[in-house]
Design an enzyme around this catalytic site. Structure first.
Site, mmCIF file in Angstrom:
data_model
loop_
_atom_site.group_PDB
_atom_site.id
_atom_site.type_symbol
_atom_site.label_atom_id
_atom_site.label_comp_id
_atom_site.label_asym_id
_atom_site.label_seq_id
_atom_site.Cartn_x
_atom_site.Cartn_y
_atom_site.Cartn_z
ATOM 1 C CE1 TYR A 63 0.909 -0.414 4.651
ATOM 2 C CE2 TYR A 63 0.348 1.970 3.972
ATOM 3 C CZ TYR A 63 0.538 0.781 4.967
ATOM 4 O OH TYR A 63 1.487 0.978 5.953
ATOM 5 C CB CYS A 64 1.509 3.501 -1.843
ATOM 6 S SG CYS A 64 0.572 3.979 -2.836
ATOM 7 N NE ARG A 65 3.605 9.684 -0.725
ATOM 8 C CZ ARG A 65 4.597 10.116 -1.385
ATOM 9 N NH1 ARG A 65 4.410 10.286 -2.531
ATOM 10 N NH2 ARG A 65 5.620 10.408 -1.032
ATOM 11 C CG MET B 298 -1.310 5.809 5.868
ATOM 12 S SD MET B 298 -1.866 3.776 6.826
ATOM 13 C CE MET B 298 -2.216 4.476 8.378
#
Lengths: 226, 226
Positions: B180-182, B210
DNA sequence: TGTGTTATCCATAGATCTATGGATAACGAA
DNA sequence: TTCGTTATCCATAGATCTATGGATAACACA
């Protein structure tokens, strides 16, 4: 600093988001969008509703259309505009949420006019559903009737705020009234509740308004069918 | 036309909303906000991350602060900015939703870079929670480590995308990886997944990123604690 | 008290929006 | 065909933003 560069291609993406943001720059445009989230309207009607000249209104609508936030339907010489999607209305809602959370002025403005209907919590959507099933509430849509026709809460009756005083007798004095309007920033319902209470009726506002009801996936009735 | 006039006082309200909208006019400002939704940063760091001059960055930040979308914390000669509230991040998310629904270009841009990791659905947050409990997945945070420290999914390990190739051995080859990232507009996780698959690993992206995890009210770990 | 850092303040040229009057286009009805 | 209606198109004066260089302010540290 760590990896920022691999985030590169996104410049284009943010550019697209900004394109949408540019539409929300102008109070009148937000007002138009908010209105369009209640149902479609002709350019003419929108100009009247927002107190702008026809050309100006048309220009704003062009901008919104270029950004794909609204769509049109032609009918003879008339053009009806509408919000392009649920997400658009959600965006306006988000904008309102931020405003309420962050701008003291908004709280202030809302409180000033809302003061009469303060002191009682608004009723939640789920609670309203229960009460409607029990049959001991009158659900009252106080928006202009065109908006009621474009979509309303099943079972709700339509009495635009301006006619409420005159048609008070149409409402069962024994039942509690739940009024709703365009949304949390709209003052029609709070004003209606204030009026009703003055006349000794039991009344509350629904949380938020029609767009939020729709966004919650709850049923919507069309036309004059209850 | 019916009652529009009683909606009067709202001109002020829409003015306030527009005040917020004006911040979203500029691609770089949206980028800044998006970044700040991942955690606080100094002006300096923001300027570097967005490839703008310091003065320009500062100017943009002033604008956002005036609109109360961001807040600051001073530490010696440094000033750290952060998003002023959850709602602000929600607004950016909404903006992205509209963009994805309405601007074909966005789909296009996303697809272009995302193509390698396509063909598999993203895993939902609730499914991930179940899988984590079962213990058969590795949750991988591929954002810059400063963002990991500022808040990450409990149990996730931090390997910024740029280091992923080098640290591949640190990941159990038997487990499925969930990266996962932004957020949905960030390409770090898709790129990570593409890389992992190239190396024969089983990998998927988490839906969104996130900020959305946080907005969903799910737990968040801070610092280097897993 | 100096010096280097990190940010903000200021002034301004250039680039972008906005509102509006007048012309034009597309229709429907006589 | 000839009018009214309803909208969009166009050109433009005025009002608003944006990026940036240079100065200034607030600190930390010798």
């Amino acid at each position: 600093m760590d990896n920022e560069s691999s985030y590169s291609g996104s410049a284009l993406l943010y550019e697209q988001l900004a394109r949408i943001g540019k539409v929300l720059t102008h109070a009148k445009r937000i007002e138009l969008l908010d209105l369009l989230c209640q149902g479609e309207r002709s350019v003419d009607a929108l100009a009247a509703a927002t107190a702008m000249k026809l050309t100006t209104t048309s220009a704003h609508l062009q901008v919104m259309r270029a950004a794909r936030l609204v769509e049109i339907r032609r009918e003879g010489t008339r053009v009806y505009y509408r919000a392009a999607s649920e997400e658009v209305c959600g965006l306006i809602t988000s904008l309102g949420d931020v405003a309420k959370a962050r701008l003291a002025e908004v709280e202030q403005i809302l409180r000033e006019i809302d003061s009469d209907s303060m002191g009682t919590e608004r009723i939640t959507r789920s609670e309203l559903l229960v009460r409607v099933r029990q049959g001991d509430v009158v659900v009252l849509d106080v928006r202009p009737s065109t908006e009621y026709y474009a979509g309303h809460i099943p079972g709700a009756i339509s009495i635009p705020l301006e006619h409420l005083e005159a048609e008070l007798l149409a409402i069962d004095p024994a039942a509690e009234v739940v009024a709703y309007c365009r949304g949390p920033l709209c003052l029609l319902a709070p004003q209606a509740v204030a009026l009703l209470r003055e006349r000794g009726r039991s009344a509350r506002c629904l949380e938020d308004g029609m767009p939020e009801w729709r966004q919650a996936g709850l049923p919507v009735s069309l036309g004059d069918q209850r």
